[in-house]
Every structure is written in C-alpha cells, then in structure tokens.
Design a protein around this motif. Structure first.
Motif, PDB file in Angstrom:
ATOM      1  N   THR A  43      -5.566   7.534   0.096  1.00 47.66           N
ATOM      2  CA  THR A  43      -4.702   7.292  -1.069  1.00 47.66           C
ATOM      3  C   THR A  43      -5.318   7.866  -2.331  1.00 47.66           C
ATOM      4  OG1 THR A  43      -3.779   5.267  -0.111  1.00 47.66           O
ATOM      5  CG2 THR A  43      -3.637   5.511  -2.499  1.00 47.66           C
ATOM      6  N   VAL A  44      -6.594   7.572  -2.565  1.00 49.05           N
ATOM      7  CA  VAL A  44      -7.275   8.047  -3.772  1.00 49.05           C
ATOM      8  C   VAL A  44      -7.362   9.567  -3.784  1.00 49.05           C
ATOM      9  CG1 VAL A  44      -9.479   8.077  -5.007  1.00 49.05           C
ATOM     10  CG2 VAL A  44      -8.594   5.920  -4.108  1.00 49.05           C
ATOM     11  N   LEU A  45      -7.813  10.147  -2.676  1.00 49.75           N
ATOM     12  CA  LEU A  45      -7.969  11.604  -2.620  1.00 49.75           C
ATOM     13  C   LEU A  45      -6.621  12.318  -2.750  1.00 49.75           C
ATOM     14  CD1 LEU A  45     -10.637  11.892   0.240  1.00 49.75           C
ATOM     15  CD2 LEU A  45     -10.987  12.246  -2.212  1.00 49.75           C
ATOM     16  N   GLY A  46      -5.608  11.822  -2.042  1.00 52.29           N
ATOM     17  CA  GLY A  46      -4.295  12.462  -2.075  1.00 52.29           C
ATOM     18  C   GLY A  46      -3.660  12.405  -3.448  1.00 52.29           C
ATOM     19  N   ASN A  47      -3.667  11.228  -4.072  1.00 53.74           N
ATOM     20  CA  ASN A  47      -3.022  11.092  -5.375  1.00 53.74           C
ATOM     21  C   ASN A  47      -3.807  11.777  -6.494  1.00 53.74           C
ATOM     22  OD1 ASN A  47      -0.495   9.289  -5.174  1.00 53.74           O
ATOM     23  ND2 ASN A  47      -1.973   8.173  -3.939  1.00 53.74           N
ATOM     24  N   SER A 280       2.879  -6.500   2.793  1.00 54.41           N
ATOM     25  CA  SER A 280       2.097  -6.190   1.597  1.00 54.41           C
ATOM     26  C   SER A 280       1.108  -5.055   1.840  1.00 54.41           C
ATOM     27  CB  SER A 280       1.342  -7.433   1.124  1.00 54.41           C
ATOM     28  OG  SER A 280       2.236  -8.424   0.688  1.00 54.41           O
ATOM     29  N   VAL A 281       0.507  -5.026   3.029  1.00 58.55           N
ATOM     30  CA  VAL A 281      -0.377  -3.913   3.372  1.00 58.55           C
ATOM     31  C   VAL A 281       0.402  -2.602   3.319  1.00 58.55           C
ATOM     32  CG1 VAL A 281      -1.711  -2.846   5.247  1.00 58.55           C
ATOM     33  CG2 VAL A 281      -1.940  -5.288   4.787  1.00 58.55           C
ATOM     34  N   PHE A 282       1.653  -2.664   3.779  1.00 55.88           N
ATOM     35  CA  PHE A 282       2.473  -1.461   3.823  1.00 55.88           C
ATOM     36  C   PHE A 282       2.749  -0.927   2.417  1.00 55.88           C
ATOM     37  CE2 PHE A 282       6.306   1.062   4.653  1.00 55.88           C
ATOM     38  CZ  PHE A 282       5.877   1.777   5.760  1.00 55.88           C
ATOM     39  N   TYR A 283       3.133  -1.822   1.483  1.00 56.54           N
ATOM     40  CA  TYR A 283       3.515  -1.276   0.176  1.00 56.54           C
ATOM     41  C   TYR A 283       2.360  -1.137  -0.809  1.00 56.54           C
ATOM     42  CZ  TYR A 283       3.755  -5.509  -2.836  1.00 56.54           C
ATOM     43  OH  TYR A 283       3.466  -6.622  -3.587  1.00 56.54           O
ATOM     44  N   THR A 284       1.207  -1.782  -0.544  1.00 58.53           N
ATOM     45  CA  THR A 284       0.068  -1.610  -1.445  1.00 58.53           C
ATOM     46  C   THR A 284      -0.899  -0.535  -0.979  1.00 58.53           C
ATOM     47  OG1 THR A 284      -1.166  -3.382  -0.315  1.00 58.53           O
ATOM     48  CG2 THR A 284       0.131  -4.004  -2.253  1.00 58.53           C
ATOM     49  N   LEU A 285      -0.900  -0.201   0.308  1.00 57.49           N
ATOM     50  CA  LEU A 285      -1.846   0.785   0.826  1.00 57.49           C
ATOM     51  C   LEU A 285      -1.180   1.941   1.564  1.00 57.49           C
ATOM     52  CD1 LEU A 285      -4.641  -1.611   2.168  1.00 57.49           C
ATOM     53  CD2 LEU A 285      -4.757  -0.146   0.152  1.00 57.49           C
ATOM     54  N   VAL A 286      -0.199   1.644   2.422  1.00 55.75           N
ATOM     55  CA  VAL A 286       0.392   2.699   3.245  1.00 55.75           C
ATOM     56  C   VAL A 286       1.315   3.607   2.421  1.00 55.75           C
ATOM     57  CG1 VAL A 286       1.829   3.200   5.256  1.00 55.75           C
ATOM     58  CG2 VAL A 286       0.205   1.300   5.335  1.00 55.75           C
ATOM     59  N   ILE A 287       2.233   3.015   1.642  1.00 57.57           N
ATOM     60  CA  ILE A 287       3.168   3.833   0.854  1.00 57.57           C
ATOM     61  C   ILE A 287       2.439   4.702  -0.168  1.00 57.57           C
ATOM     62  CG2 ILE A 287       5.044   3.727  -0.843  1.00 57.57           C
ATOM     63  CD1 ILE A 287       6.263   1.475   0.753  1.00 57.57           C
ATOM     64  N   PRO A 288       1.471   4.167  -0.956  1.00 60.78           N
ATOM     65  CA  PRO A 288       0.737   5.052  -1.867  1.00 60.78           C
ATOM     66  C   PRO A 288       0.000   6.178  -1.157  1.00 60.78           C
ATOM     67  CG  PRO A 288       0.388   2.761  -2.479  1.00 60.78           C
ATOM     68  CD  PRO A 288       1.102   2.754  -1.164  1.00 60.78           C
ATOM     69  N   MET A 289      -0.412   5.945   0.096  1.00 61.57           N
ATOM     70  CA  MET A 289      -1.059   7.004   0.872  1.00 61.57           C
ATOM     71  C   MET A 289      -0.042   8.052   1.327  1.00 61.57           C
ATOM     72  SD  MET A 289      -2.707   6.853   4.668  1.00 61.57           S
ATOM     73  CE  MET A 289      -1.041   6.768   5.313  1.00 61.57           C
ATOM     74  N   LEU A 290       1.175   7.588   1.704  1.00 59.70           N
ATOM     75  CA  LEU A 290       2.183   8.496   2.261  1.00 59.70           C
ATOM     76  C   LEU A 290       2.863   9.358   1.201  1.00 59.70           C
ATOM     77  CD1 LEU A 290       3.981   6.212   4.900  1.00 59.70           C
ATOM     78  CD2 LEU A 290       2.391   8.091   5.341  1.00 59.70           C
ATOM     79  N   ASN A 291       3.020   8.847  -0.021  1.00 60.98           N
ATOM     80  CA  ASN A 291       3.797   9.573  -1.030  1.00 60.98           C
ATOM     81  C   ASN A 291       3.308  11.003  -1.276  1.00 60.98           C
ATOM     82  OD1 ASN A 291       5.869   7.776  -1.496  1.00 60.98           O
ATOM     83  ND2 ASN A 291       4.860   6.756  -3.209  1.00 60.98           N
ATOM     84  N   PRO A 292       1.989  11.241  -1.458  1.00 49.58           N
ATOM     85  CA  PRO A 292       1.557  12.640  -1.625  1.00 49.58           C
ATOM     86  C   PRO A 292       1.897  13.507  -0.422  1.00 49.58           C
ATOM     87  CG  PRO A 292      -0.187  11.130  -2.292  1.00 49.58           C
ATOM     88  CD  PRO A 292       0.862  10.299  -1.621  1.00 49.58           C
ATOM     89  N   LEU A 293       1.822  12.943   0.788  1.00 53.87           N
ATOM     90  CA  LEU A 293       2.165  13.701   1.991  1.00 53.87           C
ATOM     91  C   LEU A 293       3.660  13.984   2.046  1.00 53.87           C
ATOM     92  CD1 LEU A 293      -0.028  11.718   4.566  1.00 53.87           C
ATOM     93  CD2 LEU A 293      -0.603  13.849   3.391  1.00 53.87           C
ATOM     94  N   ILE A 294       4.463  12.990   1.686  1.00 51.74           N
ATOM     95  CA  ILE A 294       5.919  13.140   1.732  1.00 51.74           C
ATOM     96  C   ILE A 294       6.377  14.238   0.782  1.00 51.74           C
ATOM     97  CG2 ILE A 294       8.106  12.017   1.121  1.00 51.74           C
ATOM     98  CD1 ILE A 294       6.862   9.382   2.131  1.00 51.74           C
ATOM     99  N   TYR A 295       5.816  14.240  -0.443  1.00 50.47           N
ATOM    100  CA  TYR A 295       6.295  15.180  -1.457  1.00 50.47           C
ATOM    101  C   TYR A 295       5.658  16.562  -1.366  1.00 50.47           C
ATOM    102  CZ  TYR A 295       8.860  11.512  -3.870  1.00 50.47           C
ATOM    103  OH  TYR A 295       9.760  10.531  -4.185  1.00 50.47           O
ATOM    104  N   SER A 296       4.586  16.712  -0.608  1.00 44.29           N
ATOM    105  CA  SER A 296       3.937  18.020  -0.525  1.00 44.29           C
ATOM    106  C   SER A 296       4.177  18.720   0.806  1.00 44.29           C
ATOM    107  CB  SER A 296       2.424  17.873  -0.739  1.00 44.29           C
ATOM    108  OG  SER A 296       1.835  17.077   0.267  1.00 44.29           O
TER     109      SER A 296
END
Length: 320
Positions: A43-47, A280-296
């Motif tokens: 999440t940190v590296l991607g964003n 909560s794990v999904f929206y606090t950790l998984v979604i922030p990790m996926l967003n850079p992948l989804i948009y790139s």
C-alpha cells in the motif's frame, strides 16, 4: 487504572481502551502480522509511487491524475493510521490505546474514508465532463475548479468526522474498556457504551447511507451519459480506451461503497463484530493496496510515465 468513577455507577470515565484485535494463538498472530505487513508495505509503496509519478511527470498534469493523486494520498493516510498500531498490537500483551489516541485515530480514519467517497464521486463527474462535453472540459475543469472540488471533498469528510467523533466520544463508557476490534471504530465503541446510543446509530446509518446514496446517484448519472456517448462513437479504439478508464473507476467504486454499506449502512452492523473485523481489513488495508493497481494496470499513460521514470533512474544509476 483504566476506569475511574466519581461515585455514580452510571457514569464511568475511561482513560484507556484495550483493542482486543483478533483471537488466536501465536501462530495465528504471526500469520496475521505477515499478511498485514505485506499489505501495508505494498500500500505504501504503490500509493507513494503514484503520488511521485503524478507530481513529476508533466504529461500527467491533468484533472484526472490530480484527483488520482489525492486519492492515493487519502489511501496512504487512512491505512497508515490503522496498520502500524494493529501490527504493534499483534505481539503486544497490553494492546492499550489512550482515550485521546482512540478519538484521534477514529477522527482521521473517518475524515479520510469520507473524503475518499466524495473523491470517487468527483472523479466520475470529471470523466463525464471529459467524455460528454470535451469542448467545455478545459474551462469547466480548470485548475481552480479542481482544487475547489478536492477541498470540498475534504470539507465534507471533516464535517462527517467531527459529527461522528464528537457524538461517539461524548458517550459514557462503563463495565468494560475492551474494544472488540483491532482499531477504534463506531460499532465496537457503541457496544461498550452505557448511555443511549439511538442517536449515534441514527447518525451512523443516516450519514453513511446518505453519502453512499448521494455519491452513487452522481456516479450512475455520470456513467449513464458516458455510456450513451460511447455507444454513439464510431471509433472502436476510442471506445476501448474510455471503457478501460471508466471500468477501472467503477471497480474502485464498487469495492469501496460495497464495503462501506456492509460495514456501516445496514441494520445489524453494530452487532456483527466478527464480520466487521474482516470487512474492516478489506477497506483499511486491501482497498488502499488495490487502488494503485486498478488505476495503473490498464492505463497506458500511467504505464508510459512509469517506464519513463524507470529509464531515467536507470540512466542516472549507470552514470554514477
């Protein structure tokens, strides 16, 4: 001493909370630590990478990437307010968080999560203007307009956060200071409150429901017009490019608002804490990790920008 009473048993003042987190033995905690750490690092590296690329690459200085940069910042912030503390608590014997720390954690989480919801609506409006009114787009979505839209999203997030935080942390807490969760959130806090929580539940369901419905309506109307415009296009390549861009956004919208609905906007969300932890794990950790992948992943402009950055750094490394 976690609890203090002034002699009246109905009023107990909490100095600290205990975050119970996830049940399980040492092996389970170690597995959760590894999973949480991996999710958070990606999440940190991607964003951070998205923020740097959108800032440094002049070809990505457009409204869409300005909004994506803010989305990456929001994702980075609200995962960072949860993950480090959750990782520390997995191997901690006390798992204590102060009352002020709990309120601060919830305030930032609520601010960033609400802001993300508004940003997703703004991004749908941006795509609508770009595709359906391309001649008016440079004027309508000028730099000052984009800045106002982003500030409006943050202001909306701040308003919701102030309301939810003030109403939640003005409740009296009694009999237990143990929060059945891995971070401070409204549903587990309402479970240990000894006052009347009807207003808090109404605010939680009402504001979250209104936010989800309002932004969803904006997105559906925008994409309704976009779909009609796409079907009228003669160019197959143009259709594929638009479908690719809009498909990425709709994926992010579905994941985010679907999770919020399950967590906050349906009756029974307060009682189902075990389900709440997983969601909560999904929206606090998984979604922030996926967003850079989804948009790139399917965005040629972002891929080209990443390639240019990589080539530039390789050239600099060879010169050294």
């Amino acid at each position: 001493m976690p609890l203090q009473s002034n002699g009246n048993l109905s009023k107990v003042y909490v100095q600290d909370f205990v975050l119970e987190g996830f049940a399980g033995g040492l092996e389970t905690q170690a597995l959760l630590f590894a999973v949480f750490l991996a999710l958070y690092m990606v999440t940190v590296l991607g964003n951070l990478l998205m923020i740097i690329v959108f800032t440094l690459d002049a070809q990505l200085h457009s409204p869409m990437y300005f909004f994506l940069k803010n989305l990456s910042f929001v994702d980075l912030c609200y995962s960072s307010v949860i993950a480090p503390n959750a990782l520390a608590n997995l191997f901690s014997s006390s798992k204590v968080i102060t009352f002020a720390g709990c309120a601060t954690q919830f305030f930032i989480l609520c601010l960033m999560a609400t802001t993300e919801g508004f940003l997703l609506g703004v991004m749908a409006y941006d795509r609508f203007m770009a595709i359906c009114s391309p001649l008016r787009y440079p004027i309508t979505m000028c730099q000052s307009a984009c800045t106002r839209l982003v500030l409006g999203a943050y202001c909306g997030g701040c308003f919701n956060s102030v309301v939810q935080t003030s109403f939640t942390f003005h409740l009296p807490f009694c009999s237990s200071n143990r929060i059945n969760h891995f971070f401070c959130d409204v549903p587990p806090l309402l479970q240990i409150a000894c006052g009347n929580t009807a207003i808090n539940e109404l605010l939680l369901f009402g504001i979250c429901g209104l936010l989800i419905v309002a932004v969803t309506i904006v997105i559906l109307i925008s994409y309704g017009y976009i779909t009609v415009t796409i079907l009228r296009m003669g160019s197959g390549a143009g259709r594929r490019k638009i479908f690719s861009t809009c498909g990425s956004h709709m994926t992010a919208v579905t994941l985010f608002f679907g999770t919020l609905f399950v967590m906050y906007a349906q009756p029974g969300a307060i009682e189902s804490m075990e389900q709440g932890k997983v969601v909560s794990v999904f929206y606090t950790l998984v979604i922030p990790m996926l967003n850079p992948l989804i948009y790139s992943r399917r965005n040629k402009d972002v891929k080209e920008a990443l390639r240019r950055r990589g080539q530039k750094h390789m050239a600099m490394w060879r010169m050294c």
